[in-house]
Each structure stands twice: as C-alpha cells, then as structure tokens.
Design a protein around this motif. Structure first.
Motif, PDB file in Angstrom:
ATOM      1  N   UNK A   1       0.824  -1.213   0.000  1.00 52.13           N
ATOM      2  CA  UNK A   1       0.000   0.000   0.000  1.00 52.13           C
ATOM      3  C   UNK A   1       0.856   1.260   0.000  1.00 52.13           C
ATOM      4  N   UNK A   2       2.037   1.208   0.600  1.00 55.83           N
ATOM      5  CA  UNK A   2       2.910   2.383   0.681  1.00 55.83           C
ATOM      6  C   UNK A   2       3.442   2.806  -0.680  1.00 55.83           C
ATOM      7  N   UNK A   3       3.307   1.961  -1.707  1.00 53.62           N
ATOM      8  CA  UNK A   3       3.777   2.326  -3.045  1.00 53.62           C
ATOM      9  C   UNK A   3       2.931   3.450  -3.629  1.00 53.62           C
ATOM     10  N   UNK A   4       1.664   3.523  -3.246  1.00 56.02           N
ATOM     11  CA  UNK A   4       0.774   4.554  -3.817  1.00 56.02           C
ATOM     12  C   UNK A   4       1.208   5.954  -3.376  1.00 56.02           C
ATOM     13  N   UNK A   5       1.309   6.253  -2.067  1.00 53.61           N
ATOM     14  CA  UNK A   5       1.791   7.593  -1.690  1.00 53.61           C
ATOM     15  C   UNK A   5       3.214   7.879  -2.170  1.00 53.61           C
ATOM     16  N   UNK A   6       4.048   6.834  -2.317  1.00 56.12           N
ATOM     17  CA  UNK A   6       5.411   7.047  -2.821  1.00 56.12           C
ATOM     18  C   UNK A   6       5.383   7.538  -4.266  1.00 56.12           C
ATOM     19  N   UNK A   7       4.543   6.946  -5.109  1.00 54.39           N
ATOM     20  CA  UNK A   7       4.431   7.391  -6.498  1.00 54.39           C
ATOM     21  C   UNK A   7       3.847   8.801  -6.581  1.00 54.39           C
ATOM     22  N   UNK A   8       2.882   9.098  -5.712  1.00 52.37           N
ATOM     23  CA  UNK A   8       2.329  10.459  -5.667  1.00 52.37           C
ATOM     24  C   UNK A   8       3.404  11.450  -5.235  1.00 52.37           C
ATOM     25  N   UNK A   9       4.250  11.029  -4.303  1.00 50.25           N
ATOM     26  CA  UNK A   9       5.331  11.889  -3.830  1.00 50.25           C
ATOM     27  C   UNK A   9       6.344  12.173  -4.945  1.00 50.25           C
ATOM     28  N   UNK A  10       6.477  11.235  -5.890  1.00 49.68           N
ATOM     29  CA  UNK A  10       7.374  11.439  -7.028  1.00 49.68           C
ATOM     30  C   UNK A  10       6.768  12.354  -8.086  1.00 49.68           C
ATOM     31  N   UNK A  11       5.544  12.836  -7.847  1.00 45.86           N
ATOM     32  CA  UNK A  11       4.938  13.822  -8.744  1.00 45.86           C
ATOM     33  C   UNK A  11       3.900  13.276  -9.697  1.00 45.86           C
ATOM     34  N   UNK A  12       3.516  11.992  -9.575  1.00 50.27           N
ATOM     35  CA  UNK A  12       2.481  11.424 -10.446  1.00 50.27           C
ATOM     36  C   UNK A  12       1.111  11.935  -9.990  1.00 50.27           C
ATOM     37  N   UNK A  13       0.319  12.443 -10.918  1.00 47.88           N
ATOM     38  CA  UNK A  13      -1.017  12.929 -10.574  1.00 47.88           C
ATOM     39  C   UNK A  13      -1.914  11.765 -10.185  1.00 47.88           C
ATOM     40  N   UNK A  14      -2.821  12.014  -9.236  1.00 43.92           N
ATOM     41  CA  UNK A  14      -3.694  10.962  -8.734  1.00 43.92           C
ATOM     42  C   UNK A  14      -4.565  10.343  -9.812  1.00 43.92           C
ATOM     43  N   UNK A  15      -5.079  11.178 -10.742  1.00 44.08           N
ATOM     44  CA  UNK A  15      -5.964  10.628 -11.776  1.00 44.08           C
ATOM     45  C   UNK A  15      -5.206   9.717 -12.737  1.00 44.08           C
ATOM     46  N   UNK A  16      -3.893  10.023 -12.968  1.00 42.45           N
ATOM     47  CA  UNK A  16      -3.091   9.134 -13.827  1.00 42.45           C
ATOM     48  C   UNK A  16      -2.812   7.809 -13.134  1.00 42.45           C
ATOM     49  N   UNK A  17      -2.558   7.873 -11.832  1.00 41.83           N
ATOM     50  CA  UNK A  17      -2.272   6.649 -11.084  1.00 41.83           C
ATOM     51  C   UNK A  17      -3.504   5.753 -11.024  1.00 41.83           C
ATOM     52  N   UNK A  18      -4.672   6.360 -10.863  1.00 39.62           N
ATOM     53  CA  UNK A  18      -5.913   5.564 -10.846  1.00 39.62           C
ATOM     54  C   UNK A  18      -6.114   4.843 -12.175  1.00 39.62           C
ATOM     55  N   UNK A  19      -5.664   5.459 -13.275  1.00 36.56           N
ATOM     56  CA  UNK A  19      -5.878   4.873 -14.606  1.00 36.56           C
ATOM     57  C   UNK A  19      -4.870   3.778 -14.932  1.00 36.56           C
ATOM     58  N   UNK A  20      -3.647   3.885 -14.378  1.00 31.70           N
ATOM     59  CA  UNK A  20      -2.581   2.992 -14.847  1.00 31.70           C
ATOM     60  C   UNK A  20      -2.201   1.887 -13.863  1.00 31.70           C
ATOM     61  N   UNK A  21      -2.210   2.167 -12.553  1.00 32.42           N
ATOM     62  CA  UNK A  21      -1.714   1.180 -11.589  1.00 32.42           C
ATOM     63  C   UNK A  21      -2.674   0.000 -11.473  1.00 32.42           C
ATOM     64  N   UNK A  22      -2.181  -1.176 -11.763  1.00 37.81           N
ATOM     65  CA  UNK A  22      -3.022  -2.383 -11.712  1.00 37.81           C
ATOM     66  C   UNK A  22      -2.812  -3.171 -10.415  1.00 37.81           C
TER      67      UNK A  22
END
Length: 570
Positions: free
Chosen positions: A426-447
């Motif tokens: 679960x900690x990978x999600x806030x880590x990717x957001x911290x790297x600057x990935x927008x939340x809507x892009x992460x919702x679309x791509x992270x499987x």
C-alpha cells in the motif's frame, strides 16, 4: 568404464515419469549443457541442471544414477569420516570435476562422483592414484559440502607457516602489480570466488583490519565468516580484485566501482566490484551474479495459490503498471525475471532497462543503464516507446522523471513492470504520488503492487517438528501474536553437514499482492493515506506478508524466528 551414456539415462528418467513437464526441447538439451567436452557428456548432476528438471531430490537422483549404472552409493557422513586423498589433486580440478577421492576402510582407493560417465576425470584420477579405483556415486550437493570442508582443511595446513612476505612500500605500485599477478595471489582470489559459488553466496566482503584481512560471505541473506587467504599480502589481494574489474590499482584514496565476467569452477559468473578506502586499507565488496540460475518458474518463488492465480490473471492485461516493492536484497529482480520469462512469447516484444542486467533471458531485448553517457532509465524509456514494445520492464523508479515516463508508457498501451523501495504494498501509492504522479493518472494505470521479503528455508534434511507448549508461548510472547497456540506444531532448525550446521538452506519469498479494485482506486487522491489503503485491502481479502509467512511456518517451510526477522505486525 563401460555402460550406457547420459542420453540413455535422461531417456530412462523420462520413461519413468521423473522429469518435470517443461519445454521438451530444453529437456532434451539438458545433457549437452553439463560440459563443453564431448568426453564429459555425462548426466548433468555435476551442477544440478538435470536435478532441476526432475521431480527427485538430490539424494533420490543419486540413488537413481547408482541403480542405472550399477555402482555403489556413498553418503555425506561416509565421505566426511573417510581419509581424504584430495591433497593429491589441485582444488580447481576437484571442484570443476565435482569428484572426491578417499581411502576406503579396507585401505583401497575410491572416487566419489555425481557423474559416472565423466571418463576424463576417472582417467586423471587413475594417473595419480593408480588403476585400482572404485567409482562410487554421491549426490552433487553432498560432494560440494565435503569438498568445501576438506579443501579448507588442506589449505589451512598448507598455509600455516606461510608468513614470509615482507612489508610492501605503499608507493611501490609496480611491485604491487607484479605481486598481484603472481600465482599465489591469483590462486587465492580464484579459490575465494569458487568457494563463494559453491556456498551459493551473493556477496563477498573483504575487509582490512590491523590483524589482517577479514572475509565474510552473504549466504541466504546473512553474513558468514570464512577463512581469509593465507600467505598473501592484503594489498595484493585487493589489487588482484582491481585488476579483474579493470580498476586503477594506483588509486587508493577514492571509491571505485567496476565489473567483470569470468568463470569460477564450472560456472560462468558476472561480478560487480565496489572498492572503498577505510582506516586500515581498502575494503572490497564483490557481488556475484551467476549467469546460470536455473529455470525461472513461478513455483520456485513461493506465491500462495490464490496470489499466483491473481498474478497470472494480471499478466494477461494488455496495458497498465505492476509494481514490485521491498528493500534491497528482497528478491525483486528474481520475481521480475520470472514474470518476464512467463510473458516471453514470440507474439510479444519485451524490452528491459536494468542496472545491472542480472538475468539474461533469451528472446528479450535487455539494456543496461550507463549514466556516464546519458543512458538513464528515463532516456531509455523514451526510446523504448518508439521500438513498438508490448511489455516494458524498468529496473527501478528512482526519480520523478522516470516515474512520469513509466506512467505515460502504461497509458499509451504498454504493460509496464517496475520496482520501488517501500515497506508495504500500500505504501507504493503515496510514494508514487510523492514522485509527482497525478492521482488521476495513477488511478488509470496502476493495476497491482507486490510487496515481498526473503526468508531462509529450513534444511529438508535436518529440520525437526516441535510441538509448542504453554511455556514456549510464555517465553516468547511474539509466537502468540503470530497466532500460534499450545499444541500447534512448528519446525525448528537443527543443523547438519549439508546446511553447514545452520539449519537453513536456500530462501523463499513471502508476499502480499495488492490488486487495485474500484474501492481502492477511489482512495487515491492528492493526500492519499497509505494506511487506509492497507486496511481496506486487508478487509477485502488481501493476504499480508506476515500471514503468508505464518502459512509457510505451518507448512514446515520456515521457522517463526525467520518470519519475525523480516516482517512486522500491523
């Protein structure tokens, strides 16, 4: 020696139904991979290749070889108790041939082998020990154990009085270069590398202190002290390692990094060398990357059946991003390589950018980063998209630029596999957001996100079942926290010759697989709480690493102490 050749033995195993049902061409090619010498075309038990293709244990395979060739069998305790004749041969010859000569109780001479069709080794032994040699069959891992122990004893005796080296002047570089190229130093470093391969070590740590060199090897994740090279100067050993890795032996003030490809015994290996100046000299760490790591199959990783089913379903997706997380040395690269071997089909184009390329997989286009010339993860990824790939593997997302390019590659119709350093899935999600990935892009791509750790596996030969009592639970309350109760049965490490007295041999993974469903995607926003994602995933049925480890404890694969060493309760 006369008798059937190895191809007939492999065919015998196939008819007996003792070969795993893998790629038929790979099975058929197995005998020829054991050696490049036509005279040494025996059953590839010498390096375990054939064993990996069978359903048999190493001992069962040795029993089958002995029956097929009509030769007597010898066990590890018998070899350890026998009078060794190994001193009559070079250590390199015995390790490459995987043969152990010894004297029998009746004062005869015997040669223990894993490969009875290796006629060249038998002829060489007859030249040294005489023609009346009795060939006996031993398991290949037993031979490795006895050779390691007996050759170490012989080396200690030979070098007991070797203290005649004078102190070398610090500025005498040419003398140091000549000394590092001399036979004693070359032999000492080669023996160190061969021993590391035999012990299945991942790293060699060579550290200078006032008392001399200290050598430790990381085996199954833990460091173990081994005998340091005797009779050679510490500076000469470090210089020899520098020469192998094409480093500057005159530079002693700055750290240096290098790499090399070489052969240790019968194994081709890649090594990465890191040199660091310390108070008493230069320290060297050698990372060993064997080129032949056996078959990459899902069964060897240790996924539970439900998680394995989920992962195989996820790998059928046409696009998206799958992330594997864990600390350094937790087996992420092995998991990625296994996933890639599953995806490696003629209908798919697979591209990877790694640092370094640890597994070479035929059919996959693999590249290594070279920051000095501008080939980084991000720049390689941009070029990959123009290569028309189906699957892209990025060794590690280290910065914001790489994260953005990886996410956009997943958006444009590619399946992207990568790794991160986080404690839980679960900690990978806030880590990717911290790297600057927008939340809507992460919702679309992270499987999905897979978190993993490696635990040591109990030695199959000496592990002992133990029934927990109330006093055990009172003595270690953590057992109760893991869910164990009085009268539950666990297995404990005991220690034998095969595992070096540790009770553990080999490692396996403990995993948690977080698959993003609609409920979890709704939790991804600008201020995503990793703890909330974790709690929701567990509520929806995710098996945590701790739960997976406890299941492996109950199955007798590892011990509670190992689970507590690598995981935490939450």
């Amino acid at each position: 020696m006369t008798g059937p050749q190895s191809a007939q033995f492999v065919e015998h195993l196939r008819r007996a139904g003792q070969l795993k049902r893998t790629d038929e061409k790979r099975d058929a090619a197995a005998p020829d991979q054991s050696s490049g010498n036509s005279q040494r075309n025996g059953p590839p038990t010498t390096n375990g290749k054939l064993w990996e293709l069978t359903e048999l244990s190493p001992n069962d395979l040795a029993d089958e070889v002995a029956r097929f060739y009509g030769l007597p069998r010898v066990t590890l305790p018998d070899m350890l108790q026998a009078a060794s004749l190994a001193a009559s041969f070079s250590p390199r010859f015995l390790r490459e041939s995987l043969a152990f000569p010894f004297r029998t109780p009746g004062n005869g001479v015997a040669l223990a082998m894993a490969d009875p069709a290796d006629l060249a080794t038998q002829r060489a032994a007859e030249i040294v020990l005489g023609p009346d040699i009795e060939v006996r069959i031993a398991a290949f891992d037993d031979l490795g154990t006895v050779l390691d122990q007996r050759l170490a004893e012989d080396s200690a005796e030979t070098n007991a009085d070797a203290d005649g080296f004078s102190q070398l002047r610090e500025d005498d570089i040419e003398s140091l270069r000549d000394l590092a190229s001399g036979a004693p130093v070359v032999r000492a470093v080669n023996d160190l590398l061969e021993k590391a391969v035999e012990l299945r070590a991942s790293d060699i740590h060579i550290e200078p202190f006032t008392t001399g060199l200290v050598v430790r090897m990381r085996i199954d994740g833990l460091l173990r002290p081994v005998a340091a090279p005797a009779g050679v100067l510490p500076q000469a050993v470090i210089s020899r390692i520098k020469i192998i890795a094409s480093l500057n032996i005159a530079e002693r003030r700055l750290p240096q990094d290098g790499a090399a490809r070489l052969r240790a015994g019968r194994t081709d290996i890649d090594i990465r060398v890191a040199i660091m100046p310390t108070q008493h000299g230069e320290s060297a760490v050698i990372r060993i990357l064997p080129k032949d790591r056996g078959l990459l199959i899902m069964d060897k990783l240790g996924f539970s059946p439900p998680d394995e089913t989920k992962l195989k379903r996820l790998l059928k997706l046409p696009h998206g991003m799958i992330v594997i997380t864990g600390p350094t040395g937790s087996g992420k690269t092995t998991t990625l390589a296994t996933i890639l071997s599953i995806l490696n089909e003629p209908t798919r184009k697979v591209l990877t950018i790694e640092d370094p390329v640890e597994y070479e997989i035929p059919g996959i286009n693999q590249s290594q980063v070279k920051p000095a010339i501008g080939l980084t993860f991000a720049s390689a990824l941009r070029s990959f998209v123009r290569q028309d790939p189906d699957v892209i593997m990025v060794g590690e997302v280290r910065d914001s630029e790489t994260a953005h390019v990886a996410v956009h590659a997943a958006l444009t119709g590619h399946l992207v596999l990568t790794t991160l350093h986080t404690e839980t899935a679960a900690a990978a999600v806030p880590r990717l957001l911290d790297l600057g990935i927008e939340g809507y892009l992460l919702r679309s791509t992270l499987r999905a996100v897979i978190a993993q750790r490696l635990v040591r596996q109990l030695c199959e030969r000496c592990k002992t079942p133990k029934q927990l009592t109330a006093s055990d639970l009172a003595e270690d309350p953590r057992l109760g926290a893991l869910g164990f109760k009085a009268n539950d049965t666990v297995h404990a490490p005991c220690g034998c010759e095969r595992c070096g007295g540790l009770g553990y041999r080999g490692r396996l993974g403990v995993f948690e697989l977080l698959e993003l469903d609609n409920e979890l995607r709704e939790l991804i926003g600008e201020r995503t709480d990793g703890l909330k994602i974790d709690q929701t995933a567990i509520k929806n049925g995710m098996t945590t690493m701790l739960d997976d480890g406890i299941a492996k404890c109950r199955a007798g694969l590892t011990s509670p102490a190992e689970i507590l060493r690598v995981t935490t309760t939450r």
